[in-house]
Design an enzyme around this catalytic site. Structure first.
Site, PDB file in Angstrom:
ATOM      1  N   GLU A  55     -11.123 -18.054 -31.983  1.00  0.00           N
ATOM      2  CA  GLU A  55     -11.152 -18.236 -30.546  1.00  0.00           C
ATOM      3  C   GLU A  55      -9.751 -18.083 -29.958  1.00  0.00           C
ATOM      4  O   GLU A  55      -9.544 -17.443 -28.926  1.00  0.00           O
ATOM      5  CB  GLU A  55     -11.731 -19.608 -30.208  1.00  0.00           C
ATOM      6  CG  GLU A  55     -12.150 -19.699 -28.756  1.00  0.00           C
ATOM      7  CD  GLU A  55     -12.899 -20.990 -28.448  1.00  0.00           C
ATOM      8  OE1 GLU A  55     -13.106 -21.251 -27.265  1.00  0.00           O
ATOM      9  OE2 GLU A  55     -13.252 -21.723 -29.395  1.00  0.00           O
ATOM     10  N   TYR A  56      -8.773 -18.681 -30.644  1.00  0.00           N
ATOM     11  CA  TYR A  56      -7.382 -18.583 -30.215  1.00  0.00           C
ATOM     12  C   TYR A  56      -6.940 -17.118 -30.159  1.00  0.00           C
ATOM     13  O   TYR A  56      -6.351 -16.669 -29.175  1.00  0.00           O
ATOM     14  CB  TYR A  56      -6.505 -19.372 -31.195  1.00  0.00           C
ATOM     15  CG  TYR A  56      -5.032 -19.348 -30.865  1.00  0.00           C
ATOM     16  CD1 TYR A  56      -4.493 -20.283 -29.990  1.00  0.00           C
ATOM     17  CD2 TYR A  56      -4.190 -18.397 -31.429  1.00  0.00           C
ATOM     18  CE1 TYR A  56      -3.148 -20.276 -29.688  1.00  0.00           C
ATOM     19  CE2 TYR A  56      -2.847 -18.373 -31.136  1.00  0.00           C
ATOM     20  CZ  TYR A  56      -2.328 -19.318 -30.259  1.00  0.00           C
ATOM     21  OH  TYR A  56      -0.998 -19.298 -29.965  1.00  0.00           O
ATOM     22  N   LYS A 134      16.246  -9.951  -8.988  1.00  0.00           N
ATOM     23  CA  LYS A 134      15.768 -10.575 -10.217  1.00  0.00           C
ATOM     24  C   LYS A 134      16.126  -9.643 -11.363  1.00  0.00           C
ATOM     25  O   LYS A 134      15.552  -8.567 -11.522  1.00  0.00           O
ATOM     26  CB  LYS A 134      14.252 -10.774 -10.145  1.00  0.00           C
ATOM     27  CG  LYS A 134      13.680 -11.587 -11.268  1.00  0.00           C
ATOM     28  CD  LYS A 134      12.224 -11.914 -10.972  1.00  0.00           C
ATOM     29  CE  LYS A 134      11.648 -12.848 -12.014  1.00  0.00           C
ATOM     30  NZ  LYS A 134      11.680 -12.258 -13.364  1.00  0.00           N
ATOM     31  N   CYS A 445     -11.810  26.841 -30.808  1.00  0.00           N
ATOM     32  CA  CYS A 445     -12.537  27.994 -31.336  1.00  0.00           C
ATOM     33  C   CYS A 445     -12.432  28.138 -32.853  1.00  0.00           C
ATOM     34  O   CYS A 445     -13.080  28.998 -33.441  1.00  0.00           O
ATOM     35  CB  CYS A 445     -12.079  29.284 -30.663  1.00  0.00           C
ATOM     36  SG  CYS A 445     -10.428  29.813 -31.163  1.00  0.00           S
ATOM     37  N   CYS A 461      -2.968  29.451 -30.620  1.00  0.00           N
ATOM     38  CA  CYS A 461      -4.249  30.005 -31.053  1.00  0.00           C
ATOM     39  C   CYS A 461      -4.208  31.488 -30.707  1.00  0.00           C
ATOM     40  O   CYS A 461      -4.085  31.844 -29.549  1.00  0.00           O
ATOM     41  CB  CYS A 461      -5.398  29.314 -30.328  1.00  0.00           C
ATOM     42  SG  CYS A 461      -6.964  30.186 -30.544  1.00  0.00           S
TER      43      CYS A 461
END
Length: 763
Positions: A55-56, A134, A445, A461
């Site tokens: 659960e934790y 900040k 392809c 390709c």
DNA sequence: CACCCTCGAGTTCA
DNA sequence: CTCGAGGGTG
């Protein structure tokens, strides 16, 4: 986009439904945080388990998911950030004399103004606000006893941090002793709070050195700061020790508060800053005291747009703005909750960098056949939008970045637009990650991939004619703005024409038949709907794939005994009409539409105006082609080689038969470049951002018409830069070079009357 | 042989 | 809009 492999995550890993908005997510995250912290306190503090592990883990997982999707929610003291650190007992824990509280967050102007209104209501009067940046760094607590630095600790959980005194003493920016003015005495005990960070420039240099030395690179300045401070000296070679010390010395600190001092030393927060400054502690020059919350909101907005040094911002990364009530008497009056003071708030900007899960690396095939690996990630919000894919360019880049499938990776938006995977978070590997292997065969392809020429990194390709991804890519390219600019022939239209579900044989096997399309051919086309999120085919109510027919509509619904009657949809009529009109477009557009290597709009224009017709270009020798300005031997060869291929010539023949003239009307014949002249003759102009009164294309067209050169990037050779709202790095570069920058009105004047019209003799 | 420039590809938004 | 690759030009 052609996908090579289906992602196959374990079923129980399927994310729970994502909450619809940030506010709901915030409530959930807060709830989870509380539960996790309670469980952890019980476990570590009282040795009792109040939840089982599963659960934790579920809570942690869910919280991580929320933070990944809404990175704004992530804070330094989130359990997801601190759990690793808490278990790591490298450094001795120290208890702060006074708890280091965190700040509550707001994410919008409205939320912020609501906070301001509440503060003023509680205070019962108008208040001054102190606004400051900040810093995205490492919160530190410095303890000075009688003016002498005795300990330095990280924030930790707010009560107890880690002792990093020895390393902090190496930081030049931090005084060992406070400079108390003559006559004054230092306080017996004071804790100074601040933020340690790596200046962005020093960080970039650091990573360059790390690369040169073959060391790991740091994902961001904050990791670099935290990593540097949490290093131990033991077991290091003298060279490594010197490097570590040198790195720490480059760290910077800015202080923004005090704790554990009985008598407030000043009447206001700004007064405290002046005091700290007088003690020789570094304070931020960017703070500002404003009289209203509205002014604070303007401060927030300003630095949102000026976050980096290049934009006139600070030398450190910022993740938001902190707004504090300036008057200290109000601090105690307003008080604090258990977690955060009520007299301060943090406004968080949407982060430009996030961690997310790399689910898979898949290869896509572009119109030229190039195989490009790209990252498929768990959706994450970065800089305001949700990202799930990012290119990895080629297999060497995948190696260089060092990412493994299953890694947690750092994702950002380069230039705030293009998603970019920076690298893996190596610490979060659990051993289940696997290396990416470039496929040998085209995922679309099945043809074996190969480099175009020896030594090339890119694989391609070679099945250009029949590879569905390439045909679709070329058809889409024909419709694009730089080529024939055909409405309705975009990604979806091109896919519908080249690889529909019905009919079995698509109307376009190659682009040769494009101008022969009829409404009757379009109407039967059916495509399957794919889910945007997963890329999987959507299943309809009857259990069959959800199919749509974009090119037909019901004219008369079915009645008893009578089947429904169909007619062409508006989209189909429009497409046929657009194709018809496209036949009359300029020659250079057709040259671009042919997808000849290295022939883009610029080379195509030069060729068209020099030769005047496709026949003339086709008849020209290598030397004659290379004589055109802007065309050299390589492009000349590319042209000659292109015409040697049968199915290429077939494209030209069928388009011509359908009515494409492939010539410039009234052109006198090869060798006559269009006469240069006009008000902009000899001048190079670059356009960036939106210019009022012009479309993007229109502005470029106007420059050419006036006889000027419309370059795509800014350089010393650029004479003018026309800039409008939304201008990006080109404007920055132009400013660096000191170029003449024009607004929309000046640009228009320049077009009409040349340099004289805007008061320039000559640039 | 430096530059400077264009090409080609990828992404996401309104 | 940005990046890498590689072409073109002085």
């Amino acid at each position: 986009m052609a996908r090579g492999r289906a992602a196959a995550p374990e079923p129980e890993q399927v994310p729970e439904s994502t909450p619809p908005d940030l506010a709901a997510a915030k409530i959930q995250a807060d709830e989870l945080t509380t539960r996790i912290l309670e469980a952890r306190d019980a476990y570590y503090g009282r040795d009792t388990l109040i939840v089982d592990d599963a659960e934790y883990d579920g809570w942690m997982h869910r919280l991580e998911q929320l933070e990944r999707f809404f990175p704004e929610l992530q804070s330094q003291d989130s359990p997801t950030q601190t759990v690793g650190a808490a278990r790591n007992t490298l450094f001795t824990p120290v208890r702060h004399a006074e708890p280091m509280l965190s700040l509550d967050n707001v994410f919008s102007r409205d939320e912020f103004l609501a906070w301001g209104a509440k503060v003023e209501r509680d205070a019962g009067r108008r208040v001054d606000y102190l606004c400051e940046l900040k810093i995205d760094g490492l919160a530190m607590n410095l303890r000075y006893e009688n003016g002498v630095l005795v300990s330095a600790a990280t924030r930790g959980d707010g009560i107890t941090g880690e002792d990093v005194t020895n390393n902090v003493r190496l930081i030049r920016a931090i005084p060992q002793r406070l400079a108390v003015p003559a006559g004054g005495t230092p306080p017996p005990l004071v804790e100074v709070r601040g933020e340690v960070y790596f200046p962005v420039k020093a960080f970039e240099e650091l990573n360059e050195r790390q690369v040169a030395a073959g060391d790991r690179v740091f994902a961001n300045p904050r990791n670099a700061a935290s990593g540097s401070l949490r290093q131990k000296e033991e077991g290091k070679s003298p060279e490594a020790l010197a490097r570590m010390r040198d790195r720490i010395a480059r760290l910077q600190l800015l202080v923004h508060g005090i704790g554990a001092w009985a008598d407030p030393p000043a009447a206001s927060q700004s007064g405290v800053y002046e005091l700290l400054k007088s003690w020789g502690l570094p304070t931020s020059p960017y703070y500002k005291v404003v009289p209203t919350a509205e002014d604070a909101a303007a401060f927030i907005e300003y630095y949102g747009a000026h976050r980096s040094p290049a934009q006139g911002g600070p030398e450190h990364e910022i993740d938001g703005i902190v707004i504090k009530v300036d008057e200290l008497a109000l601090h105690s009056e307003l008080g604090a909750t258990s977690r955060a003071p009520r007299w301060a708030i943090a406004y968080k900007y949407p982060p430009e960098q996030v961690n997310t899960k790399l689910l898979d690396i898949v290869v896509s095939i572009g119109r030229t056949g190039r195989a490009t690996p790209f990252a498929v990630m768990e959706p994450a919000r970065v800089a305001g939008s949700t990202v799930r894919q990012a290119t990895l360019h080629n297999q060497d880049q995948v190696k260089a970045k060092g990412v493994l499938i299953g890694d947690t990776v750092v994702l950002r938006k380069a230039g705030d637009v293009i998603p970019e995977v920076l690298g893996p978070v190596v610490e979060l590997r659990d051993g289940s990650e696997r290396e990416f292997v470039m496929p040998e065969f085209c995922p679309v392809c099945g043809t074996r991939l190969a480099p175009a020429k020896e030594g090339d990194i890119d694989l391609r390709c070679p099945n250009a004619r029949a590879c569905a991804a390439q045909v679709r890519g070329r058809v889409e390219h024909i419709g694009s703005r730089g080529a024939l600019d055909i409405e309705g022939l975009g990604e979806v239209g091109a896919a519908a024409l080249t690889s529909p579900e019905v009919p079995a044989t698509p109307p376009l096997v190659t682009e040769a038949g494009l101008f022969d399309l009829t409404l009757d051919e379009l109407m039967p086309i059916e495509v399957v709907v794919r889910d945007v999120e997963t890329g999987l085919v959507r299943i309809g109510a009857d259990g069959a794939p959800d199919r749509r027919a974009p090119f037909r509509k019901i004219v008369r619904p079915a009645r008893k005994g009578q089947p429904a009657e169909y007619g062409p949809s508006e989209v189909a009529v429009k497409l046929i009409d657009e194709l018809e009109k496209a036949k009359q477009k300029e020659l250079w557009r057709f040259l671009v539409a042919l997808s000849i290597r290295h022939v883009g709009p610029v080379a195509a224009r030069a060729l068209a105006s020099y030769f005047g017709s496709l026949d003339a270009i086709r008849a020209a020798s290598r030397d004659e082609l290379a004589a055109v300005e802007g065309v050299g031997p390589i492009i000349a060869d590319a042209l000659l080689e292109w015409f040697e291929v049968d199915w290429h010539r077939e494209i030209v023949e069928r388009w011509a038969a359908a009515g494409v003239p492939f010539s410039v009307p009234g052109h006198p014949g090869p060798g006559h470049a269009a006469a240069a002249g006009g008000p902009l003759a000899g001048l190079t102009v670059v356009v960036t951002g939106a210019i009022e009164g012009f479309s993007r294309e229109g502005a470029l067209e106007a420059i050419l018409k006036a006889g000027g050169k419309a370059a795509s990037s800014v350089s010393k050779k650029t004479d003018y830069v026309a800039a409008g709202p939304g201008a990006g790095s080109k404007l920055t570069k132009a400013e660096e070079l000191g170029l003449r920058i024009l607004d929309a009105a000046e640009f228009a004047a320049l077009l009409a009357g040349g340099p004289d019209a805007i008061g320039d003799a000559q640039a």
